[in-house]
Design a protein around this motif. Structure first.
Motif, PDB file in Angstrom:
ATOM      1  N   PHE A  76       1.978  -0.786  -5.671  1.00  0.00           N
ATOM      2  CA  PHE A  76       2.764  -1.192  -4.500  1.00  0.00           C
ATOM      3  C   PHE A  76       3.305  -0.009  -3.706  1.00  0.00           C
ATOM      4  O   PHE A  76       4.207  -0.170  -2.885  1.00  0.00           O
ATOM      5  CB  PHE A  76       3.904  -2.117  -4.940  1.00  0.00           C
ATOM      6  N   LEU A  77       2.803   1.206  -3.974  1.00  0.00           N
ATOM      7  CA  LEU A  77       3.356   2.372  -3.267  1.00  0.00           C
ATOM      8  C   LEU A  77       2.968   2.360  -1.796  1.00  0.00           C
ATOM      9  O   LEU A  77       1.925   1.820  -1.408  1.00  0.00           O
ATOM     10  CB  LEU A  77       2.910   3.682  -3.924  1.00  0.00           C
TER      11      LEU A  77
ATOM     12  N   GLU B 161       2.258   4.738   1.607  1.00  0.00           N
ATOM     13  CA  GLU B 161       1.944   6.117   1.986  1.00  0.00           C
ATOM     14  C   GLU B 161       3.162   6.729   2.655  1.00  0.00           C
ATOM     15  O   GLU B 161       3.925   6.032   3.328  1.00  0.00           O
ATOM     16  CB  GLU B 161       0.749   6.144   2.939  1.00  0.00           C
TER      17      GLU B 161
ATOM     18  N   LYS C 162      -0.746  -9.015  -5.410  1.00  0.00           N
ATOM     19  CA  LYS C 162      -0.906  -7.892  -4.479  1.00  0.00           C
ATOM     20  C   LYS C 162      -1.181  -8.386  -3.053  1.00  0.00           C
ATOM     21  O   LYS C 162      -0.567  -7.940  -2.077  1.00  0.00           O
ATOM     22  CB  LYS C 162      -2.039  -6.995  -4.972  1.00  0.00           C
TER      23      LYS C 162
ATOM     24  N   ASN D  29       1.387  -7.959   0.332  1.00  0.00           N
ATOM     25  CA  ASN D  29       0.997  -7.310   1.595  1.00  0.00           C
ATOM     26  C   ASN D  29       0.936  -8.309   2.745  1.00  0.00           C
ATOM     27  O   ASN D  29       1.305  -7.983   3.872  1.00  0.00           O
ATOM     28  CB  ASN D  29      -0.343  -6.584   1.430  1.00  0.00           C
TER      29      ASN D  29
ATOM     30  N   ASP E 106      10.467  -4.465  12.056  1.00  0.00           N
ATOM     31  CA  ASP E 106      10.553  -3.603  13.235  1.00  0.00           C
ATOM     32  C   ASP E 106       9.376  -3.913  14.146  1.00  0.00           C
ATOM     33  O   ASP E 106       8.220  -3.703  13.776  1.00  0.00           O
ATOM     34  CB  ASP E 106      10.515  -2.122  12.825  1.00  0.00           C
TER      35      ASP E 106
ATOM     36  N   LYS F 247       1.625   5.666  10.418  1.00  0.00           N
ATOM     37  CA  LYS F 247       3.070   5.629  10.176  1.00  0.00           C
ATOM     38  C   LYS F 247       3.520   7.067   9.959  1.00  0.00           C
ATOM     39  O   LYS F 247       2.669   7.954   9.757  1.00  0.00           O
ATOM     40  CB  LYS F 247       3.421   4.747   8.974  1.00  0.00           C
TER      41      LYS F 247
HETATM   42  C1  UGA Z   1       1.664  -1.043   2.298  1.00  0.00           C
HETATM   43  C2  UGA Z   1       2.734  -1.729   1.444  1.00  0.00           C
HETATM   44  O1  UGA Z   1       4.026  -1.554   2.040  1.00  0.00           O
HETATM   45  C3  UGA Z   1       2.749  -1.160   0.023  1.00  0.00           C
HETATM   46  O2  UGA Z   1       3.686  -1.862  -0.773  1.00  0.00           O
HETATM   47  C4  UGA Z   1       1.342  -1.307  -0.577  1.00  0.00           C
HETATM   48  O3  UGA Z   1       1.264  -0.737  -1.875  1.00  0.00           O
HETATM   49  C5  UGA Z   1       0.339  -0.588   0.324  1.00  0.00           C
HETATM   50  O4  UGA Z   1       0.399  -1.169   1.649  1.00  0.00           O
HETATM   51  C6  UGA Z   1      -1.034  -0.772  -0.280  1.00  0.00           C
HETATM   52  O5  UGA Z   1      -1.503  -1.917  -0.331  1.00  0.00           O
HETATM   53  O6  UGA Z   1      -1.591   0.197  -0.800  1.00  0.00           O
HETATM   54  P1  UGA Z   1       1.487   1.283   3.624  1.00  0.00           P
HETATM   55  O7  UGA Z   1       0.373   0.622   4.360  1.00  0.00           O
HETATM   56  O8  UGA Z   1       1.248   2.618   3.013  1.00  0.00           O
HETATM   57  O9  UGA Z   1       2.033   0.326   2.431  1.00  0.00           O
HETATM   58  O10 UGA Z   1       2.726   1.483   4.638  1.00  0.00           O
HETATM   59  P2  UGA Z   1       3.865   0.508   5.211  1.00  0.00           P
HETATM   60  O11 UGA Z   1       5.136   1.248   5.182  1.00  0.00           O
HETATM   61  O12 UGA Z   1       3.849  -0.808   4.546  1.00  0.00           O
HETATM   62  O13 UGA Z   1       3.434   0.339   6.743  1.00  0.00           O
HETATM   63  C7  UGA Z   1       2.259  -0.357   7.126  1.00  0.00           C
HETATM   64  C8  UGA Z   1       2.198  -0.513   8.619  1.00  0.00           C
HETATM   65  O14 UGA Z   1       3.179  -1.436   9.075  1.00  0.00           O
HETATM   66  C9  UGA Z   1       2.469   0.776   9.417  1.00  0.00           C
HETATM   67  O15 UGA Z   1       1.549   0.865  10.494  1.00  0.00           O
HETATM   68  C10 UGA Z   1       3.879   0.594   9.945  1.00  0.00           C
HETATM   69  O16 UGA Z   1       4.121   1.283  11.147  1.00  0.00           O
HETATM   70  C11 UGA Z   1       3.902  -0.907  10.172  1.00  0.00           C
HETATM   71  N1  UGA Z   1       5.270  -1.474  10.169  1.00  0.00           N
HETATM   72  C12 UGA Z   1       6.020  -1.448   9.052  1.00  0.00           C
HETATM   73  C13 UGA Z   1       5.752  -2.069  11.333  1.00  0.00           C
HETATM   74  O17 UGA Z   1       5.084  -2.106  12.381  1.00  0.00           O
HETATM   75  N2  UGA Z   1       7.006  -2.627  11.304  1.00  0.00           N
HETATM   76  C14 UGA Z   1       7.775  -2.625  10.179  1.00  0.00           C
HETATM   77  O18 UGA Z   1       8.898  -3.164  10.229  1.00  0.00           O
HETATM   78  C15 UGA Z   1       7.276  -2.013   9.031  1.00  0.00           C
END
Ligand code: UGA
Length: 432
Positions: free
Chosen positions: A153-154, A156, A205, A209, A252, A318
């Motif tokens: 669940f990490l 990036e 999982k 997501n 967001d 991100k």
């Molecule tokens: C995501 C999940 O958060 C992790 O828990 C999971 O392990 C991972 O996928 C995976 O399956 O490997 P990740 O894609 O690395 O993690 O990053 P996030 O922080 O979740 O952001 C994903 C996207 O959503 C980014 O483009 C971010 O800008 C966008 N986002 C996030 C928004 O547009 N609004 C938000 O409020 C939050």
């Protein structure tokens, strides 16, 4: 313990370094010699905060080893994790060819009396059973195996922090022995333990997501309402988020979610649902809204930019990562270039990756101020910290026109008004 991680991407390398740091002997298997040589020298290849330091430390302590050869790692390891990629195929289904390919290689090289093979790659329900069939068919007769699904669940950009501070550790397996070994390995980590069957672990999982992607799409949908009605998306979402049943996190609004996970996993769950005859319109809507969020900013730029020279801040999907897979920046650049905009872009670390896609079609510069020189408008695509407190007076002086399209709502509209910018953000009133 001795363990093996097959794959050295964000999940594989972070997991390997963390378990090595706990004192285990860790083998990491890759398939490109050149990359393995770099890893052996302490170059993590990818950018993830803190990872290089942890890699160097564990290389020095001789606890982490890199190879392309399965023989020794598979013969020595009590647990073998599969962490290879499962990118989407054209129809959205997850491409499992790498997962099965490494399963064949693992099977042939097993030598211990008992080995756990655990898949950390995100795979659709039933995949672990297929891995098990490959292993049982191709392993030597005198060895035993058990499979387990251990989803990761990490995120990036915060990979090390997330791995060291998990909310939960999910282990799906039919084998008590495998569950016992995996619990031992995860002993130093806090977080709730969820012990379950293979199918549930696989679905946990995708559910996680997809719910997170749904929250983001819901926030974006509400921001569309706000733009039409004059309401303020940030106020609406803050107020809604104070309800603990809902929460503000992952709501967001902006240019949509990107990265190697949400786009691919929503698509894969959609496809699995279709295959199972389940009505998945809901998930389709999550995807459609995400596309609309990207289209919206393009429409705003086309309609309101006073000229064709665009500065673009932020290219990674991100902050705190160099990953550009399914990054909204790619869609935005493609569309602006198609519409004859001239782009000067800046990102702390993702520029090289973007250059591989766009070559000379856009200009990549070394700092945010260089990007805005003579620009007709600035577009903010990724909310890197360095943009949040940029010298906006300097930005205004450098730009030809003081116009900002903020795809991440990083500035306060009232402040932008004071500074004299035309400010288009997401789901908030435009400052003219
Ligand atoms: C995501 C999940 O958060 C992790 O828990 C999971 O392990 C991972 O996928 C995976 O399956 O490997 P990740 O894609 O690395 O993690 O990053 P996030 O922080 O979740 O952001 C994903 C996207 O959503 C980014 O483009 C971010 O800008 C966008 N986002 C996030 C928004 O547009 N609004 C938000 O409020 C939050």
């Amino acid at each position: 313990m001795t363990i093996t991680i097959v794959g050295h991407g964000y999940v594989g390398l972070v997991t390997a370094c963390v378990f090595a740091d706990f004192g285990n002997k860790v083998w990491v298997i890759g398939h490109t010699e050149e990359k393995i040589d770099r890893l052996k020298k302490g170059d993590p290849i990818i950018y993830e905060p803190g990872l290089k330091e942890l890699l160097e430390k564990n290389l020095k302590s001789d606890r982490i080893h890199f190879t392309t050869d399965y023989q020794k790692p598979a013969a020595e390891s009590e647990i073998i994790f599969i962490t290879v990629g499962t990118p989407p195929k054209a129809d959205g289904e997850a491409d499992l060819s790498a997962v099965f390919e490494v399963s064949h290689k693992i099977a042939k090289n097993l030598r211990r009396e008992f080995t756990v093979v655990s898949c950390k790659s995100t795979v659709p329900v039933d995949t672990n059973k297929k891995i098990e069939q490959i292993l049982l068919k191709e392993k030597p007769d005198n060895v035993e195996i058990a499979v387990a699904s251990c989803p990761e669940f990490l995120r990036e950009g915060t990979g090390l922090h997330d791995t060291l501070n998990p909310d939960r550790i999910v282990i799906g397996s039919n084998s008590k022995k495998a569950i016992g070994l995996l619990l031992d390995l995860h002993e130093p980590l806090n977080g709730k333990r969820v012990i379950t069957d293979l199918a549930s672990a696989e679905l946990i999982k995708y559910t996680s997501n997809s719910i997170l992607a749904t929250k983001i799409s819901f926030a974006n949908l509400i921001s569309f309402f706000c733009e039409k009605t004059g309401a303020d998306a940030e106020t609406v979402l803050d107020a809604v988020g104070f309800d603990h049943r809902i929460g503000r996190i992952f709501m967001d609004p902006g240019v949509g979610y990107g990265g190697s996970c949400f786009p691919k996993d929503v698509k894969a769950l959609l496809q699995t649902g279709k295959n199972l005859g389940i009505n998945v319109n809901f998930l389709q809507a999550v995807e459609d809204i995400n596309e609309q969020a990207k289209i919206n900013i393009i429409q705003k730029i086309k309609k309101f930019s006073p000229g064709k020279k665009i500065a673009l801040w932020g290219l990674s999907f991100k902050p705190n990562t160099d990953d550009i897979r399914f990054a909204p920046s790619i869609y935005i650049i493609e569309n602006l270039v198609k519409n004859n905009f001239i782009i000067k872009a800046y990102d702390q670390i993702a520029s090289k990756n973007i250059e591989r896609i766009f070559g000379k079609q856009i200009e990549l510069v070394q700092n945010p101020y260089e990007a805005v020189k003579n620009a007709d408008a600035l577009v903010i695509v990724t909310e890197w910290n360095e943009f949040k407190q940029a010298d906006l007076m300097k930005v205004k002086k450098l730009m030809k026109h003081p116009v900002i399209f903020d795809g991440r709502n990083i500035y306060e509209p009232a402040n932008m008004k004071k500074l004299g910018f035309k400010y288009f953000s997401t789901g908030r009133k435009t400052i003219l």
